[in-house]
Design a protein around this motif. Structure first.
Motif, PDB file in Angstrom:
ATOM      1  N   TRP A  75      23.039 -13.506 -22.495  1.00 46.23           N
ATOM      2  CA  TRP A  75      23.446 -12.835 -21.248  1.00 46.23           C
ATOM      3  C   TRP A  75      22.407 -11.776 -20.828  1.00 46.23           C
ATOM      4  N   THR A  76      21.841 -11.064 -21.826  1.00 47.56           N
ATOM      5  CA  THR A  76      20.827 -10.042 -21.531  1.00 47.56           C
ATOM      6  C   THR A  76      19.566 -10.681 -20.961  1.00 47.56           C
ATOM      7  N   GLU A  77      19.129 -11.771 -21.590  1.00 50.21           N
ATOM      8  CA  GLU A  77      17.933 -12.461 -21.111  1.00 50.21           C
ATOM      9  C   GLU A  77      18.141 -13.054 -19.729  1.00 50.21           C
ATOM     10  N   LEU A  78      19.358 -13.511 -19.476  1.00 50.22           N
ATOM     11  CA  LEU A  78      19.648 -14.131 -18.203  1.00 50.22           C
ATOM     12  C   LEU A  78      19.569 -13.126 -17.052  1.00 50.22           C
ATOM     13  N   ASN A  79      19.958 -11.859 -17.355  1.00 53.35           N
ATOM     14  CA  ASN A  79      19.971 -10.823 -16.318  1.00 53.35           C
ATOM     15  C   ASN A  79      18.727  -9.954 -16.327  1.00 53.35           C
ATOM     16  N   ALA A  80      17.837 -10.214 -17.275  1.00 54.03           N
ATOM     17  CA  ALA A  80      16.616  -9.397 -17.341  1.00 54.03           C
ATOM     18  C   ALA A  80      15.710  -9.720 -16.155  1.00 54.03           C
ATOM     19  N   GLN A  81      14.915  -8.711 -15.728  1.00 50.03           N
ATOM     20  CA  GLN A  81      13.973  -8.892 -14.640  1.00 50.03           C
ATOM     21  C   GLN A  81      12.688  -9.488 -15.191  1.00 50.03           C
ATOM     22  N   HIS A  82      12.286 -10.596 -14.658  1.00 51.55           N
ATOM     23  CA  HIS A  82      11.054 -11.252 -15.085  1.00 51.55           C
ATOM     24  C   HIS A  82       9.938 -10.817 -14.136  1.00 51.55           C
ATOM     25  N   VAL A  83       8.996 -10.117 -14.694  1.00 54.24           N
ATOM     26  CA  VAL A  83       7.913  -9.538 -13.898  1.00 54.24           C
ATOM     27  C   VAL A  83       6.765 -10.533 -13.787  1.00 54.24           C
ATOM     28  N   THR A  84       6.323 -10.762 -12.555  1.00 53.54           N
ATOM     29  CA  THR A  84       5.100 -11.539 -12.322  1.00 53.54           C
ATOM     30  C   THR A  84       4.135 -10.653 -11.564  1.00 53.54           C
ATOM     31  N   PHE A  85       2.900 -10.619 -11.994  1.00 51.17           N
ATOM     32  CA  PHE A  85       1.900  -9.732 -11.418  1.00 51.17           C
ATOM     33  C   PHE A  85       1.081 -10.460 -10.355  1.00 51.17           C
ATOM     34  N   ARG A  86       0.847  -9.753  -9.245  1.00 51.44           N
ATOM     35  CA  ARG A  86      -0.062 -10.261  -8.216  1.00 51.44           C
ATOM     36  C   ARG A  86      -1.466  -9.766  -8.538  1.00 51.44           C
ATOM     37  N   THR A  87      -2.385 -10.666  -8.611  1.00 51.60           N
ATOM     38  CA  THR A  87      -3.745 -10.307  -9.042  1.00 51.60           C
ATOM     39  C   THR A  87      -4.774 -10.745  -8.003  1.00 51.60           C
ATOM     40  N   ILE A  88      -5.971 -10.187  -8.167  1.00 52.94           N
ATOM     41  CA  ILE A  88      -7.102 -10.546  -7.332  1.00 52.94           C
ATOM     42  C   ILE A  88      -8.360 -10.419  -8.163  1.00 52.94           C
TER      43      ILE A  88
END
Length: 431
Positions: free
Chosen positions: A22-35
């Motif tokens: 349940w914790t993993e399901l509600n965790a925020q998955h961060v994706t970084f915008r790069t250049i």
């Protein structure tokens, strides 16, 4: 007891597994915008707005009062009259005033001159007569045939005739001056262009009465040469120190938004103006307009070229402003990052920038490089900026390195619902 203990262990393990899921399901998955870091050319500019002005404008007026009788013919087409935008040469007739009254005054002055000349001739005749009479009286007086009183009378008449000739000659000079003045005033009824140029404005119409007073009324506005123009740009006092005579300038105008034009700074005027506590200086930019494309009084968006860098490392300004959350920083750099955050929070605003004109160490900044699921800080030296990109040097970054400019946080579409309850496959009602 063993069965009970086994049941408790299974319940505890299942609960722990469910909680983790349940914790993993509600965790925020961060994706970084790069250049990617790249090399390129950078030009730092100062932006301002200004107005295109002719380099020299001549205001043509009238020196005498009168009614506008006609306009001069257009040099390009004699069937048309002088009007807006007409090119003129020096001496081209622009307009004519009603000259009937001035012609009468000229004729009167001419008649007065003729009368004065006639008076001179008459006075010279009388002088010659007086001269002859005086010679006869002298001979008679020498023989003592007349008295001294008669001799004195003849001498007085001669001197009076001679003085009368001088008087009538001065009257001739006065009449000549009056005639010359009348002719000059008559000439003022024809208004001609004093320079070669283009008529920007015609401020009178036929039949309008021109009244000359202490200030000559303005009839025509002529631009002397539109092949060379100027931009009068208003520059803020904080930027004027970076501008100098001979500096290159780029500008655009709204009439031709896709075209870019160039010029050079020719003058920085010292008569500053203040509006709402903002001090601005007028900077004059010379512009070549041999093509005739630019028109007077267009608004110009000006860029003063302050400094240029060739083939340097460039990053977007957003990459220098972005900061991650501490949990997204690599573990070995978190303590240092937290210390820097505390220091920036208690430091006075603007304390990290040295005043202009004072020597200081190069300004430094921090870029963030993606490292697995975290980001790693890289300290770099900050150089020139154009407001969009910034020159960097130092650090362990090479061309093509991937740096972070932002991040996206993605939540599970179930929005934190308990995994043990049945879920709809397509929750359209969720807001």
């Amino acid at each position: 007891m063993k069965k009970l203990l086994l049941i408790l262990i299974l319940i505890w393990g299942g609960g722990a597994a469910g909680l983790w899921y349940w914790t993993e399901l509600n965790a925020q998955h961060v994706t970084f915008r790069t250049i990617l870091v790249r090399r390129g050319d950078l030009l730092a500019t100062i932006n301002a707005t200004g107005t295109l002005e002719p380099q020299e404008v001549v205001d043509v007026g009238a020196q005498i009062a009168g009614e506008i009788q006609s306009f001069g013919p257009d040099p390009r087409d004699s069937s048309k009259s002088i009007s807006y935008g007409t090119p003129v040469e020096q001496g081209t007739v622009l307009a004519r005033l009603n000259d009937s009254l001035l012609k009468a005054r000229t004729n009167q002055a001419s008649a007065s001159l003729d009368r004065a000349k006639a008076d001179v001739e008459q006075a010279e005749v009388k002088l010659r007569q007086a001269d002859r009479d005086l010679e006869r009286v002298k001979n008679l007086f020498a023989r003592r045939s007349i008295s001294s009183q008669e001799y004195d009378t003849a001498l007085t008449e001669y001197e009076a005739a001679k003085a009368n000739v001088s008087l009538t000659k001065s009257s001739v000079e006065i009449s000549k001056a009056n005639l010359e003045e009348a002719n000059v005033n008559l000439g003022y009824t024809t208004i001609s262009s004093p320079v070669k140029g283009v008529i920007l404005d015609r401020r009178v119409n036929i039949g309008q009465t021109v009244i000359a007073s202490l200030n000559a009324p303005s009839l025509f506005l002529i631009a002397k040469d539109l092949s060379q123009m100027e931009i009068w740009a208003s520059v803020n006092e904080t930027d004027v120190g970076a501008i100098h005579v001979g500096q290159g300038v780029r500008f655009t105008v709204g009439a031709f938004p896709r075209d870019s034009f160039r010029g050079k700074v020719s003058q920085i005027r010292l008569n500053a103006s203040m509006s709402q506590s903002v001090v601005t200086y007028t900077v004059v930019v010379d512009v070549d307009n041999t093509s005739g494309k630019l028109l007077p009084y267009l608004t110009a968006r000006v860029q003063f070229e302050v400094e240029e860098r060739k083939h340097v490392m460039l990053v977007p300004n957003a990459s220098l402003r972005w900061q991650p959350k501490i949990q997204n920083v690599v573990p070995e750099s978190r303590e240092l990052f937290a210390t820097l955050l505390r220091q920036s929070a208690i430091a006075p605003k603007g304390s990290g920038h040295a005043p202009k004109g004072e020597s200081s160490s190069p300004e430094r900044g921090t870029l963030w490089v993606k490292h697995n699921e975290f980001v790693r800080p890289v300290s770099v030296e900050i150089g020139l900026t154009d407001g969009i990109q910034t020159e960097i040097s130092g650090g362990d970054l090479d061309e093509g390195a991937e740096i972070v400019i932002g991040q996206n946080q993605q939540n599970d579409p179930q929005d934190g619902a308990t995994p043990f309850l049945p879920q709809l496959k397509n929750n359209k009602a969720k807001k």
